[in-house]
Design an enzyme around this catalytic site. Structure first.
Site, PDB file in Angstrom:
ATOM      1  N   ASP A 154       5.243  -8.003 -12.647  1.00  0.00           N
ATOM      2  CA  ASP A 154       6.676  -8.260 -12.352  1.00  0.00           C
ATOM      3  C   ASP A 154       7.334  -9.297 -13.959  1.00  0.00           C
ATOM      4  O   ASP A 154       6.945  -8.355 -14.493  1.00  0.00           O
ATOM      5  CB  ASP A 154       6.292 -10.052 -11.700  1.00  0.00           C
ATOM      6  CG  ASP A 154       7.528 -10.294 -10.515  1.00  0.00           C
ATOM      7  OD1 ASP A 154       8.636 -10.431 -11.082  1.00  0.00           O
ATOM      8  OD2 ASP A 154       7.409 -10.180  -9.548  1.00  0.00           O
ATOM      9  N   HIS A 224      11.358 -14.907 -11.911  1.00  0.00           N
ATOM     10  CA  HIS A 224      11.354 -13.826 -11.135  1.00  0.00           C
ATOM     11  C   HIS A 224       9.738 -13.805 -10.401  1.00  0.00           C
ATOM     12  O   HIS A 224       9.118 -14.330  -9.059  1.00  0.00           O
ATOM     13  CB  HIS A 224      11.677 -12.935 -10.939  1.00  0.00           C
ATOM     14  CG  HIS A 224      11.669 -11.911  -9.979  1.00  0.00           C
ATOM     15  ND1 HIS A 224      10.401 -10.821  -9.439  1.00  0.00           N
ATOM     16  CD2 HIS A 224      12.705 -11.405  -8.636  1.00  0.00           C
ATOM     17  CE1 HIS A 224      10.600  -9.864  -8.525  1.00  0.00           C
ATOM     18  NE2 HIS A 224      12.035  -9.986  -8.077  1.00  0.00           N
ATOM     19  N   SER A 563      11.327  -8.282  -3.201  1.00  0.00           N
ATOM     20  CA  SER A 563      10.852  -9.026  -3.274  1.00  0.00           C
ATOM     21  C   SER A 563      10.323  -9.930  -2.894  1.00  0.00           C
ATOM     22  O   SER A 563       8.895 -10.825  -3.756  1.00  0.00           O
ATOM     23  CB  SER A 563      12.228  -9.417  -4.760  1.00  0.00           C
ATOM     24  OG  SER A 563      11.676  -8.157  -5.142  1.00  0.00           O
TER      25      SER A 563
END
Length: 782
Positions: A154, A224, A563
């Site tokens: 990530d 994220h 996601s």
């Protein structure tokens, strides 16, 4: 330039320049390429692998051999598989493809990110819709998992987040071989017994003339990776919220698992070369599973031997590592699912029963029109602000009514917008809402109402500027009011959190759909999970989030995307692994798929965002059931030879497969290998393509008993559309101490000559305690 000449390469440089001049053209442009060389032979040492990479480079052009090879090489893969990423020309890439031991050569792709209450909702839904199985699973512990290691590829991680505290955790598992890399703003002290590893990779293409530099950090500047990590395995954090919205306790799916972060993404995307490096390191480090919330575009999707995620996942699964990936955010378009290799657990996104409501109050004592968005409006709660429809503010000289009604850029007269709330239609292919809002704010608008049916339930975040979104039905009421009075007024209320919203779950509009275009004889996505407005930890980087006036940066954020769905499944997979350490990735996937929930919180079949019944192309085997997965009854195992036969059926040659797997000589693809036979892979779902009304297709499956008792009898229940005849032989499976695995066949034939399109159904095996469900799809040739 002096650094380059200092290598003693001036004669070579001069010869290359002369050569270019003689040919009348400049030296061909170089790109970063990935050279994939398959599995690592058992007796190959790391040194010999590194040397083999240098030899391949040197063999095509002496200028990148020797010392220069170290400059050209960007990444080397030497733990789980062999290969490297390097900078060279297209002609050199073509030459490398012909070298012995090379499986594929492809330009380094840039992949994209597929970017609390969700866990409570999953538990409640599983109990409400499947009380019998939930009661059985209730006897299984839902905590634990401290020896399970979840790796994530990530954007990095914010280690100071409360979600990553290690209080109460025991020693780090002794099998862990990973490291906590030092970076410009990161040290080994940032890791602990929760965050046990952190690596980063050079996300910029280095100039080959540069000397090695210590750049970068595992720290997450985008948010994220922190969000997905805390969703998968963050510890419980009480009183979490996004400025008061979605308040409650935020926790991960396997709160006592360990986390290892592999930072492969930056602001410009996720290079395939870094993704492969992370896979290679994760295999050597000792992770139990990988959560990967990124992927290729559905438009330009590579084949399996040129897809860094498919390649890395293949070798990870071969080492017993479960790989969970997001399905992509290109829905609701059919055939948009990515990360569809059969060794990957592919996850679509669904809504939960939480709604962020921001209503429009109209003048004239009219009732409020329901809207949804995230804003912290400071407008008065009474309808006292002038309201205008975009079409009424058209620039006479340069726009038409349609453009103005959508508030398209450069279509509105600012003098008519100033001081008003603007009502604007919005379609998927319009300019982004953010660009529209920026222009409206510049014109002096005090608020905006978007009309958007597609994105209802996915609350966009507008923070301080008063914005909400209404459906076409709601907009009709607003327009009727505008037409009924000379001076329409309204206001936009600040967002409130609405819980127990029904119906939920629904398949999110953006969630990518099947069938997979690579092979429609495998059903993808595999499972659905919460991916809409998920609350999870966030960075404390002041640039990473827009904050309401007077507020500090929130420790949590609300995001939507597959996601967010992916780490929900990864967390549950980690829990399964912790209680069944010997289970294979295929068994874990089977437990998740065959126990999937089919009904919503109104106890009726799950629908898509448009209200239509959700098919397996939308949601795979259903919504993940966090209780049922711990006691699935039966599982469908897939071993290495099954995946090899899949590759044969897909079309790869014996020679290529031998290179990919580095298996001893003697393996041969079956002479009758064909894409139709892919349906025989022992998958928890069944997919047939190119089916005709004149044939009978037979599919074989083998189920393994993992229930409480060695002796068990399962009976088949078939749900099939009237156009198909589906028969299971035998229709009763008898398991015993000597028969732990039992095979059966499914016969598909047409019961109508007018067979056209796609047909969905299911086969469920039951012993009155467990229900083991496999969805199927039959797709006709036309």
């Amino acid at each position: 330039m002096s650094g380059f000449l200092g290598l003693g390469l001036l004669p070579l440089l001069l010869s290359l320049l002369l050569s270019a001049g003689a040919n009348g053209k400049e030296e061909e442009k170089e790109n970063v390429y990935i050279v994939y060389m398959g599995g690592i032979p058992l007796l190959t040492s790391e040194i010999s692998i590194e040397e083999s990479h240098s030899r391949v480079l040197a063999s095509i052009n002496p200028r990148i051999g020797g010392q220069r090879a170290n400059k050209s090489l960007i990444h080397q893969y030497k733990h789980g598989f062999s290969g490297f990423a390097a900078r060279f020309s297209k002609d050199e890439a073509d030459a490398i493809r012909l070298k012995e031991g090379v499986v594929s050569v492809f330009v380094d792709p840039i992949y994209e990110l597929h970017t609390t209450r969700s866990w409570d909702f999953l538990q409640e839904t599983s109990v409400e819709t499947d009380s019998g199985r939930a009661a059985v699973a209730a006897s299984f512990p839902l905590s634990g998992g401290s020896d399970t290691i979840v790796g994530l590829l990530d954007t990095g991680i914010w280690p100071e987040s409360e979600s990553f505290r290690d209080s109460g955790l025991g020693p780090i598992p002794s099998r862990w071989k990973g490291i906590c890399m030092k970076g410009s703003d990161f040290s080994s002290s940032n890791c602990n017994k929760k965050l046990i590893g952190a690596r980063f990779y050079n996300l910029e293409e280095p100039d080959p003339t540069d000397s090695p530099r210590d750049e970068g950090s595992p720290r997450d500047d985008l948010g994220h990776g922190t969000h997905t990590s805390s969703t998968a395995a963050g510890i419980p954090v009480m009183d979490a919220s996004f400025y008061g919205l979605a308040d409650g306790t935020a926790t991960g799916g396997s709160a006592s698992s360990r986390i290892a972060m592999y930072k492969v993404c930056g602001s410009d995307g996720c290079p395939g070369s870094a993704i492969l490096s992370a896979f290679d390191d994760a295999i050597a480090d000792g992770v139990d599973l990988l959560s990967i919330s990124l992927g290729a575009s559905s438009i330009l999707r590579p084949d399996f031997d040129a897809d860094p995620i498919a390649i890395g996942a293949f070798h990870a699964v071969a080492k017993g590592i479960t790989v969970v990936c997001s399905a992509g955010n290109d829905g609701p378009k059919a055939g948009s699912v990515v990360n569809a290799a059969p060794w990957i657990l592919t996850v679509g996104a669904t809504t939960i029963d939480r709604y962020f409501e921001s209503d429009v109050v109209l003048g004239g004592n009219r009732k409020a029109v329901k809207g949804d968005a995230i804003n912290f409006s400071k407008l008065k709660k009474s309808a006292s602000y002038p309201l205008i429809y975009g079409a009424s503010a058209r620039l006479n000289s340069s726009s038409d009514d349609a453009s103005a009604s959508h508030c398209d850029l450069d279509s509105l007269d600012g003098t008519k917008i100033k001081g008003r709330i603007a009502l604007c239609k919005h379609f998927e292919n319009d300019s982004s809402k953010i660009l529209k809002i920026d222009e409206l704010k510049t014109m002096g608008a005090i608020g905006t109402i978007f009309v958007d049916d597609m994105e209802r339930l996915v609350a966009s975040s507008y923070i301080s500027f008063p914005v909400t979104e209404v459906t076409t039905e709601g907009a009709k009421e607003i327009l009727e009011y505008i037409d009924s009075t000379e001076n329409p007024v309204a206001t936009i209320l600040p967002t409130i959190t609405v819980k127990k919203y029904k119906p939920a779950p629904e398949v999110a509009y953006f969630s990518s759909r099947g069938p997979t275009l690579q092979t429609s004889n495998i059903l993808k996505p595999d499972i659905g999970a919460p991916g809409v407005n998920i609350l999870a930890s966030w960075t404390q980087n002041n640039d990473s989030i827009v904050t309401p006036s007077g507020e500090k940066v929130s420790h949590f954020n609300l995001l939507s995307g597959t996601s967010m769905a992916c780490p929900h499944v990864a967390g549950i997979a980690a829990k399964i692994k912790s209680w069944n350490p010997s289970w294979s990735p295929a068994a874990i996937r089977s437990a998740i798929m065959t126990t999937g929930t089919q009904k919503n919180n109104e106890n009726v079949p799950i629908t898509t965002d448009s209200g239509s019944a959700a098919t397996p192309y939308d949601i795979g085997a259903g919504e993940i059931n966090p209780t049922g997965v711990l006691n699935p009854g039966l599982v469908y195992e897939i071993d290495a030879k099954d995946y090899l036969q899949f590759l044969c059926n897909y079309g790869y040659t014996t020679d290529t497969i031998t290179k990919i797997t580095a298996i001893p000589s003697g393996f041969e693809c079956s002479k009758n290998s064909s894409k139709d036979l892919i349906s025989n892979l022992n998958y928890p779902s069944i997919a047939l393509s190119n089916f005709t009304a004149k044939e009978t297709r037979v599919v074989t499956r083998a189920a393994k008993n993992v229930g409480d008792t060695e002796t068990a009898t399962y009976v088949a229940d078939i749900k099939s559309p009237k156009e198909l005849s589906v028969k299971v032989v035998p229709d009763k499976l008898q398991f015993s101490e000597s028969a732990k695995i039992v095979s059966y066949q499914v016969f598909f034939s047409a019961s109508s000559t007018q067979l056209k399109g796609e047909y969905f159904g299911s086969i469920t095996w039951s012993d009155e305690t467990h229900r083991v469900r496999s969805p199927f799809v039959v797709k006709t040739a036309d």
